[in-house]
Design a protein around this motif. Structure first.
Motif, PDB file in Angstrom:
ATOM      1  N   SER A 192       0.833  -1.206   0.000  1.00  0.00           N
ATOM      2  CA  SER A 192       0.000   0.000   0.000  1.00  0.00           C
ATOM      3  C   SER A 192       0.867   1.255   0.000  1.00  0.00           C
ATOM      4  N   THR A 212       0.320  -2.042   4.544  1.00  0.00           N
ATOM      5  CA  THR A 212      -0.435  -3.238   4.164  1.00  0.00           C
ATOM      6  C   THR A 212       0.214  -3.934   2.977  1.00  0.00           C
ATOM      7  N   TYR A 272      -0.424  -6.921  -0.006  1.00  0.00           N
ATOM      8  CA  TYR A 272      -1.433  -7.693  -0.723  1.00  0.00           C
ATOM      9  C   TYR A 272      -0.709  -8.818  -1.461  1.00  0.00           C
ATOM     10  N   VAL A 284      -4.628 -10.175   2.702  1.00  0.00           N
ATOM     11  CA  VAL A 284      -4.292  -8.823   3.155  1.00  0.00           C
ATOM     12  C   VAL A 284      -3.514  -8.967   4.462  1.00  0.00           C
ATOM     13  N   VAL A 343      -1.569  -1.778  -6.743  1.00  0.00           N
ATOM     14  CA  VAL A 343      -2.406  -0.861  -5.968  1.00  0.00           C
ATOM     15  C   VAL A 343      -2.608   0.412  -6.772  1.00  0.00           C
ATOM     16  N   GLY A 373      -4.796   4.424  -3.696  1.00  0.00           N
ATOM     17  CA  GLY A 373      -4.884   3.360  -2.700  1.00  0.00           C
ATOM     18  C   GLY A 373      -6.257   2.792  -2.480  1.00  0.00           C
ATOM     19  N   ILE A 410      -7.231  -2.359  -5.505  1.00  0.00           N
ATOM     20  CA  ILE A 410      -6.154  -3.205  -6.006  1.00  0.00           C
ATOM     21  C   ILE A 410      -6.697  -3.949  -7.218  1.00  0.00           C
ATOM     22  N   THR A 435     -10.264  -1.511  -1.420  1.00  0.00           N
ATOM     23  CA  THR A 435      -9.395  -1.767  -0.273  1.00  0.00           C
ATOM     24  C   THR A 435     -10.056  -1.425   1.059  1.00  0.00           C
ATOM     25  N   ARG A 478     -12.683  -4.326   1.252  1.00  0.00           N
ATOM     26  CA  ARG A 478     -11.985  -5.588   0.951  1.00  0.00           C
ATOM     27  C   ARG A 478     -12.913  -6.592   0.275  1.00  0.00           C
TER      28      ARG A 478
END
Length: 271
Positions: A181, A186, A188, A199, A222, A226, A229, A245, A248
């Motif tokens: 991120s 974060t 991914y 995550v 990303v 942000g 994704i 994100t 989620r």
């Protein structure tokens, strides 16, 4: 032998940007060889404020995916010509990233290592052992940590760029692609056999949740803000999952046009 189309790279205004402005996509047809070239482009970043490194503001890196020993060569995006001679890296190089200041490039090799390149010197200055079948690589926005996915080891290696040593390992299930991120907090990680993206809290290495996407997810990026994704999935002819994100959850799935031959989308990037 595969062919790969690279979108034109534009010289941007002088104002520094935090991220690269380029578009890259790779597709691998099931019927052709896996031999290909991987391309990494150094962002047109704040190097203008660091004159000693201004000469590498327009560098790119090519690596031969199936080369053993691995081969890499730098090129200029201004002249579209290679720079220096071929650099020997680890076996079967897969992906590469540049440090935010442009001084170093990190090449992940499927043979289980990361080659650290001094961009100006055109040479390898370090080799870091990681897990087995390493493939994905990402770097934190501040450049302090490099993250490498190890498919067969079911782990993500966390490397300190200050020492070029693995400082921790995060458990993962068949990890393949990885992205960080914008705030660096974060991770991914695509799970190739799990049809999902995990995550992960970067500081603790704790898995926060898992998001179901398409079959055989490989690459993840990303968005600039942000908020999204984007995950490329190889299964069922190929698709792109768009994940919000904040919630989620998958908010859209992009499939290839009707009549398009089945293909395997192996990477995704955007402006």
């Amino acid at each position: 032998m595969n062919t790969m189309k690279i979108a034109p790279i534009r010289r941007l205004p002088v104002a520094p940007r935090r991220s690269a402005r380029f578009l890259r996509a790779q597709f691998r047809d099931r019927a052709v060889s896996k031999s290909a070239l991987l391309v990494a482009i150094l962002p047109l970043s704040a190097l203008l404020a660091t004159p000693v490194h201004a000469d590498i503001d327009n560098y790119g890196l090519l690596t031969g995916i199936n080369s053993n020993p691995g081969q890499a060569v730098e090129f200029s995006t201004l002249t579209n010509t290679t720079i220096g001679s071929v650099i020997t890296v680890g076996s079967l190089p897969r992906n590469a990233v540049f440090s935010p200041d442009g001084r170093y490039a990190y090449v992940v090799n499927n043979g289980g290592s990361v080659s650290v390149l001094d961009v100006s010197a055109h040479t390898v200055v370090g080799t870091i052992g990681v897990g087995t079948d390493s493939s994905g690589i990402a770097i934190s926005p501040d450049g302090k940590f490099v993250y490498v996915t190890n498919y067969s080891s079911n782990s993500v290696s966390v490397i300190s760029s200050a020492t070029n040593q693995v400082v921790s390992s995060i458990s993962a299930s068949r990890p393949y692609g990885i992205a960080v991120s914008a705030d660096g907090g974060t991770l991914y990680v695509t799970n190739l056999q799990g049809a999902s993206v995990t995550v992960i809290d970067a500081a603790s290495g704790t898995a926060l949740t898992s998001v179901s996407v398409g079959i055989s997810p490989v690459a993840v990026v990303v968005s600039r803000d942000g908020s999204r994704i984007y995950v490329s999935n190889e299964g069922n002819g190929g698709s792109l999952s768009v994940v919000d994100t904040a919630s989620r959850t998958v908010v859209a799935t992009i499939n290839g046009p009707a009549g398009m031959p089945p293909c395997l989308p192996t990477a995704v990037a955007f402006m």
